[in-house]
Design an enzyme around this catalytic site. Structure first.
Site: not given
Ligand SMILES: Cc1ncc(COP(=O)(O)O)c(C=O)c1O
Ligand SMILES: N[C@@H](CCOP(=O)(O)O)C(=O)O
Length: 466
Positions: A112
């Site tokens: 993120k």
């Molecule tokens: C460590 C981790 N891996 C994978 C994901 C999945 O990513 P996305 O929500 O973009 O599919 C998240 C959060 O959603 C996450 O925090």
């Molecule tokens: N895995 C995410 C969930 C939120 O997803 P986002 O990518 O739309 O912000 C988290 O860790 O908060």
């Protein structure tokens, strides 16, 4: 570049407008009105660039009209200067076919940071041009929260309210959020799941009592700028593995469908991608949707990969819009049906369009544990449970052995020490820069899963829009 809503009736905005708006006023998500496309020669010319420069080149067509190129490059240089690895998102080889793309070298140890370090700077840039205050309301299953808080803590003109499901994030994740004591940071633990938190956030964007007083903004991947920044590392990895002359497959641990949708965008821009493998845990709405066309919600089961304990994947709407012929009115009706019944069947066009690039798999608890163990024993790598879902799907995906498969390593193993030590017997150590996390003071409020209580809390602490 102009941005349009997936539901067809919100006004089109430029990049700055879409970044500050977050969610479109018709409940849809903003997408570029057309995908920018790089030729093979243009992609080849990107090889070997430092990450910040590559980022500026990839983002440029999306931001043109809202930022000058030189300013964009200053922002990418500042955003990626905070990463602890020079390559920002380094690649590591596991075996002949499998690679890990390490996305956890940012300040809060998950992928993120790659987007949110940039988004924090974009907010500051665009808010600096107006007298507007932004009230960010976000939902997190653990990682978005800490990355967003790190990116905006202490910044002028921004208040952030971050909702997480009480007791359903790891201790490290919670402390990374709640030990940031800046005045503009408000952590809220709610009863319920991430899906409940995300539903409240979306509701607030359409609550005129709130939007009349506050400029509500988004840090979740419903905000287009998040995805734009994530497109860059698909290019970075593929270029290192021989693109554009050679195709590459990616396996992506998936929850809200943001990260893997960024891979889809890279493919639309011309990056030769063999397959995007959507890897879920047992909260497998996306696996069911892609394998059988069945997008029905189901209840959220807590797992050792808690950040992916998600059963409503916001960004899937962007894919359905694009592969379904970009018909906003039809998609608005389809999404209204889903919101009412919590179930939806994909159309044939949507299924076929998705199948051209995506395949999927779901990892259960045994698969996660065995994959963490395999990575340690066979390759010497400690991986986190989310990455394990991706690597499990990569190793079982049946991709042509001549094609490299890159699994996105989305979090540092030390964010989930219990799961990692159960699988390997080893306790992963937190990097020194967050080493004293457990000694820091925490601050958060606990609220029920009731929307009105959350809205009242935000209204009491937020700053009016002007
Ligand atoms: C460590 C981790 N891996 C994978 C994901 C999945 O990513 P996305 O929500 O973009 O599919 C998240 C959060 O959603 C996450 O925090
Ligand atoms: N895995 C995410 C969930 C939120 O997803 P986002 O990518 O739309 O912000 C988290 O860790 O908060």
């Amino acid at each position: 570049m102009e941005y349009i809503s997936t539901r067809g009736s919100a006004p089109a905005l430029d990049f700055a407008g879409a970044t500050l708006a977050g969610l479109a006023s018709d409940g849809g998500l903003y997408v570029p009105s057309a995908w920018p496309r790089f030729s093979e020669a243009e992609i080849a010319a990107l090889a070997g660039m430092p990450y910040a420069e590559l980022a500026a080149k990839i983002m440029w067509p999306f931001v043109e009209g809202s930022l000058a190129y030189d300013r964009l490059l200053e922002l990418t240089t500042a955003a990626y200067g905070r990463f602890s690895h020079k390559a920002v998102t380094p690649l590591r080889q596991l075996d002949e076919q499998n690679w890990l793309l390490e996305l956890f070298h940012g300040p809060t140890l998950a992928f993120k940071d790659v987007a949110l370090q940039m988004l924090g700077l974009l907010f500051e840039e665009f808010l600096g041009r107006s007298d507007r205050n932004l009230t960010i309301v976000g939902a997190t299953s653990g990682d978005t929260g800490s990355a967003a808080i790190d990116a905006v803590a202490g910044r002028d003109k921004v208040q952030i309210f971050m909702l997480h499901p009480k007791g359903r994030v790891s201790d490290v994740q919670r402390k990374q959020m709640t030990t940031v004591l800046a005045d503009n940071v408000h952590n809220i633990a709610i009863e319920g799941s991430f899906d409940d938190a995300q539903a409240m956030v979306k509701r607030m964007f359409n609550d005129t009592v709130m939007t009349d007083r506050f400029a509500i903004g988004a840090v979740n991947s419903i905000n287009w700028a998040r995805l734009m920044a994530q497109v860059v590392y698909y290019f970075a990895a593929a270029l290192q593995l021989g693109a554009p002359a050679r195709k590459v497959a990616f396996s992506v641990p998936t929850g809200n469908f943001g990260d893997v949708f960024a891979g889809y965008v890279a493919a639309q821009m011309g990056l030769p991608i063999e397959k995007l493998i959507v890897a879920t845990n047992v909260n497998d709405i996306l696996h069911r949707a892609l394998a059988h066309g069945d997008y029905s919600q189901g209840t959220v089961t807590p797992t050792e990969a808690p950040s992916m304990d998600i059963q409503v994947s916001s960004n899937f709407e962007r894919l359905l819009f694009d592969v379904g012929g970009r018909d906003g009115k039809a998609l608005a009706a389809q999404m209204a049906g889903f919101e009412a019944s919590k179930a939806m069947q994909l159309t044939n066009a949507q299924r076929e369009g998705a199948a051209a690039l995506f395949q999927s798999a779901a990892a259960d608890a045994d698969a996660m544990r065995d994959t963490i163990r395999w990575a340690r024993e066979a390759c010497g790598e400690l991986i986190d449970p989310h990455t394990a879902c991706g690597l499990y799907a990569a190793r079982n995906g049946g991709i042509d052995p001549a094609v490299p498969v890159v699994t996105l390593a989305t979090a540092h193993p030390a964010k989930f020490p219990d799961a990692v030590s159960r699988a390997t017997g080893e306790h992963p150590v937190l990097p020194a820069r967050v080493g004293d996390l457990f000694e820091r003071e925490e601050r958060m409020v606990e609220l029920s899963g009731d929307y009105d209580a959350v809205a009242a809390f935000v209204a009491e602490h937020a700053t009016a829009k002007v």
